[in-house]
Enzyme design. Structure first.
Site, PDB file in Angstrom:
ATOM      1  N   CYS A 147     -49.559 -15.157 103.154  1.00 16.53           N
ATOM      2  CA  CYS A 147     -51.013 -15.253 103.269  1.00 16.53           C
ATOM      3  C   CYS A 147     -51.415 -16.379 104.229  1.00 16.53           C
ATOM      4  O   CYS A 147     -52.210 -16.173 105.153  1.00 16.53           O
ATOM      5  CB  CYS A 147     -51.646 -15.430 101.898  1.00 16.53           C
ATOM      6  SG  CYS A 147     -50.826 -16.639 100.838  1.00 16.53           S
TER       7      CYS A 147
HETATM    8  N1  LIG Z   1     -50.743 -13.955  95.604  1.00 17.28           N
HETATM    9  C1  LIG Z   1     -50.887 -13.917  96.914  1.00 17.28           C
HETATM   10  O1  LIG Z   1     -51.948 -14.259  97.448  1.00 17.28           O
HETATM   11  C2  LIG Z   1     -49.756 -13.443  97.784  1.00 17.28           C
HETATM   12  C3  LIG Z   1     -50.012 -13.252  99.149  1.00 17.28           C
HETATM   13  C4  LIG Z   1     -48.989 -12.809  99.986  1.00 17.28           C
HETATM   14  C5  LIG Z   1     -47.731 -12.576  99.459  1.00 17.28           C
HETATM   15  N2  LIG Z   1     -47.483 -12.790  98.141  1.00 17.28           N
HETATM   16  C6  LIG Z   1     -46.117 -12.509  97.658  1.00 17.28           C
HETATM   17  O2  LIG Z   1     -46.144 -11.248  96.995  1.00 17.28           O
HETATM   18  C7  LIG Z   1     -45.233 -11.247  95.883  1.00 17.28           C
HETATM   19  C8  LIG Z   1     -46.027 -10.940  94.623  1.00 17.28           C
HETATM   20  O3  LIG Z   1     -47.039 -11.946  94.471  1.00 17.28           O
HETATM   21  P1  LIG Z   1     -48.066 -11.958  93.264  1.00 17.28           P
HETATM   22  O4  LIG Z   1     -49.058 -13.015  93.569  1.00 17.28           O
HETATM   23  O5  LIG Z   1     -48.522 -10.576  92.988  1.00 17.28           O
HETATM   24  O6  LIG Z   1     -47.107 -12.468  92.095  1.00 17.28           O
HETATM   25  P2  LIG Z   1     -47.333 -12.404  90.519  1.00 17.28           P
HETATM   26  O7  LIG Z   1     -48.781 -12.278  90.213  1.00 17.28           O
HETATM   27  O8  LIG Z   1     -46.569 -13.532  89.952  1.00 17.28           O
HETATM   28  O9  LIG Z   1     -46.602 -11.036  90.131  1.00 17.28           O
HETATM   29  C9  LIG Z   1     -45.228 -10.805  90.348  1.00 17.28           C
HETATM   30  C10 LIG Z   1     -44.812  -9.557  89.604  1.00 17.28           C
HETATM   31  O10 LIG Z   1     -43.414  -9.331  89.791  1.00 17.28           O
HETATM   32  C11 LIG Z   1     -42.799  -8.965  88.556  1.00 17.28           C
HETATM   33  N3  LIG Z   1     -41.557  -9.725  88.402  1.00 17.28           N
HETATM   34  C12 LIG Z   1     -40.306  -9.226  88.488  1.00 17.28           C
HETATM   35  N4  LIG Z   1     -39.388 -10.166  88.366  1.00 17.28           N
HETATM   36  C13 LIG Z   1     -40.047 -11.316  88.181  1.00 17.28           C
HETATM   37  C14 LIG Z   1     -39.624 -12.655  87.948  1.00 17.28           C
HETATM   38  N5  LIG Z   1     -38.335 -12.989  87.919  1.00 17.28           N
HETATM   39  N6  LIG Z   1     -40.577 -13.592  87.784  1.00 17.28           N
HETATM   40  C15 LIG Z   1     -41.889 -13.267  87.817  1.00 17.28           C
HETATM   41  N7  LIG Z   1     -42.341 -12.014  88.028  1.00 17.28           N
HETATM   42  C16 LIG Z   1     -41.423 -11.041  88.196  1.00 17.28           C
HETATM   43  C17 LIG Z   1     -43.806  -9.292  87.457  1.00 17.28           C
HETATM   44  O11 LIG Z   1     -44.079  -8.108  86.750  1.00 17.28           O
HETATM   45  P3  LIG Z   1     -43.470  -7.771  85.321  1.00 17.28           P
HETATM   46  O12 LIG Z   1     -43.147  -9.061  84.623  1.00 17.28           O
HETATM   47  O13 LIG Z   1     -44.529  -6.995  84.649  1.00 17.28           O
HETATM   48  O14 LIG Z   1     -42.251  -6.941  85.635  1.00 17.28           O
HETATM   49  C18 LIG Z   1     -45.061  -9.735  88.115  1.00 17.28           C
HETATM   50  O15 LIG Z   1     -46.152  -8.937  87.748  1.00 17.28           O
HETATM   51  C19 LIG Z   1     -44.595 -12.644  95.868  1.00 17.28           C
HETATM   52  O16 LIG Z   1     -43.348 -12.587  96.531  1.00 17.28           O
HETATM   53  C20 LIG Z   1     -45.599 -13.499  96.636  1.00 17.28           C
HETATM   54  O17 LIG Z   1     -45.008 -14.606  97.254  1.00 17.28           O
HETATM   55  C21 LIG Z   1     -48.475 -13.198  97.284  1.00 17.28           C
END
Ligand SMILES: NC(=O)c1ccc[n+]([C@@H]2O[C@H](COP(=O)([O-])OP(=O)(O)OC[C@H]3O[C@@H](n4cnc5c(N)ncnc54)[C@H](OP(=O)(O)O)[C@@H]3O)[C@@H](O)[C@H]2O)c1
Length: 347
Positions: A147
């Site tokens: 981001c």
């Molecule tokens: N947030 C942002 O603004 C943003 C922007 C650009 C890129 N990203 C990237 O996109 C990816 C997802 O981001 P997010 O913000 O959606 O993350 P998040 O809210 O923490 O969600 C991550 C999802 O992955 C699953 N998961 C599987 N293995 C995991 C583990 N070991 N620890 C934690 N969660 C795990 C979880 O689902 P379950 O537990 O239900 O399986 C969780 O819902 C990341 O790599 C992040 O760096 C995020």
């Protein structure tokens, strides 16, 4: 209709992606995977999504019928899924950092794991459509940008070939959703509300991604000093980027007049992004609310003559242009759909 699965569908990016894809006229949602919410109905967990169906566990077989798989896992959790899906023929958009860096050694240095998929790293395309549209079209793996890097690289790109030898200074402020769904002491409401702080003030992981892409744009090694801050808002990134230009290089490119005034800079940026569906060059300095829920990056450039530098201020929604909207934009390019398809409504 094409079929799309979301692996890690209950995180912040996964939920926004579900929202965008369920409205996309060419997409049928296939598997939405989760471990924490296994078997729960999507509209129980996220009542605003109005999606029928329940969360299922991830397995390669479960997503085998999908044309595209979006992987929304944390870094180092994502690459095994990406590799498995590509091996069985899916095209993948990975929202994590696991395929963004071109040097294999950078993963151990910056992310603390040894990347076992050298060939796939070599093959992956950095998914910033404004820079890599043509290679995204045929890619099997698209590494959706971070981001902060999205907001910074787009702010610098039109100036990259005239930059002097000084580091680019990138000062960014992000809403709390950038840190994902699980709150920590630092991202807890009580720590963030009515407060404002810098964090990872030297050596944030996104620095290496910015340096990689800005160096490629400039055609030489560029340095960047990046400071992220946590804003007490849920969504949005505002980056102020400070760039010193090299007068001789700008003169050689016939750009001297353009980089000498705000109007000239405005024209230069508008020309650079003339055909871009999600880039808005603004005469007035943009603010977060203008892009909230949208896939737009809006930016304004200013000449600071007294300090001898140029400032570019850019805004995006970190969950849309900084993540899930950009991922759908990439999918549209990969599958030959109109680029704005599914991305015109707010998410
Ligand atoms: N947030 C942002 O603004 C943003 C922007 C650009 C890129 N990203 C990237 O996109 C990816 C997802 O981001 P997010 O913000 O959606 O993350 P998040 O809210 O923490 O969600 C991550 C999802 O992955 C699953 N998961 C599987 N293995 C995991 C583990 N070991 N620890 C934690 N969660 C795990 C979880 O689902 P379950 O537990 O239900 O399986 C969780 O819902 C990341 O790599 C992040 O760096 C995020």
């Amino acid at each position: 209709l094409i079929k799309a699965s979301i692996v890690g569908a209950t995180g912040f990016t996964g939920a926004v992606l579900t929202d965008i894809l369920q409205r996309h006229p060419e997409v049928e949602l296939d598997a939405l995977t989760s471990m924490s919410y296994l078997g729960r109905r999507v509209d129980d967990v996220f009542p605003h999504l109005r999606v029928k169906g329940s969360y299922t566990p991830y397995s390669a077989e479960r997503v085998a019928a999908s044309d595209v798989v979006f992987v929304c896992y944390p870094h180092a959790e994502s690459y095994p899924v990406v590799a498995e899906c590509v091996a069985q023929g899916q095209r993948v958009v990975d929202l994590s950092a696991d395929f963004r860096l071109r040097e294999l050694s950078a993963y151990s240095e910056w992310y603390g794991f040894d990347h076992p998929y050298e060939e796939l790293v070599g093959e992956a395309v950095y998914g910033l459509p404004e820079l890599y549209r043509e290679t995204i079209r045929t890619a099997r793996v698209v590494a959706n940008p971070g981001c902060y890097p999205t907001s910074a690289i787009l702010a610098v790109a039109p100036l990259a070939s005239f930059m002097g030898g000084y580091p680019v200074v990138i000062d960014s402020k992000s809403g709390v959703s950038g840190a994902g769904r699980n709150a920590t002491d630092k991202t807890h409401f009580c720590s963030v509300h009515e407060n404002f702080r810098a964090y990872s003030e030297v050596g944030h992981r996104h620095t290496v991604e910015m340096v990689q892409e800005l160096s490629l744009l400039a055609g030489r090694a560029v340095q960047a000093s990046f400071t992220p801050h946590l804003l007490p808002v849920d969504r949005g990134i505002l980056s102020t980027v400070y760039v010193m230009l090299d007068a001789d290089t700008a003169a050689e490119a016939g750009a001297t007049e353009r980089v000498e005034s705000d109007n000239g800079l405005h024209d230069l940026f508008q020309e650079y992004y003339a055909d871009e569906p999600f880039l808005e060059v603004s005469a007035v300095v943009p603010s977060l609310r203008e892009v909230r829920g949208t896939n737009y990056c809006r930016l304004a450039a200013r000449k600071d003559a007294a300090a001898g530098l140029i400032k570019v201020i850019s805004v995006i929604d970190n969950l849309v242009k900084g993540a899930s909207g950009q991922a759908v934009h990439n999918m549209n390019i990969m599958l030959g759909f109109p680029e704005k398809m599914g991305l015109e409504e707010k998410a």
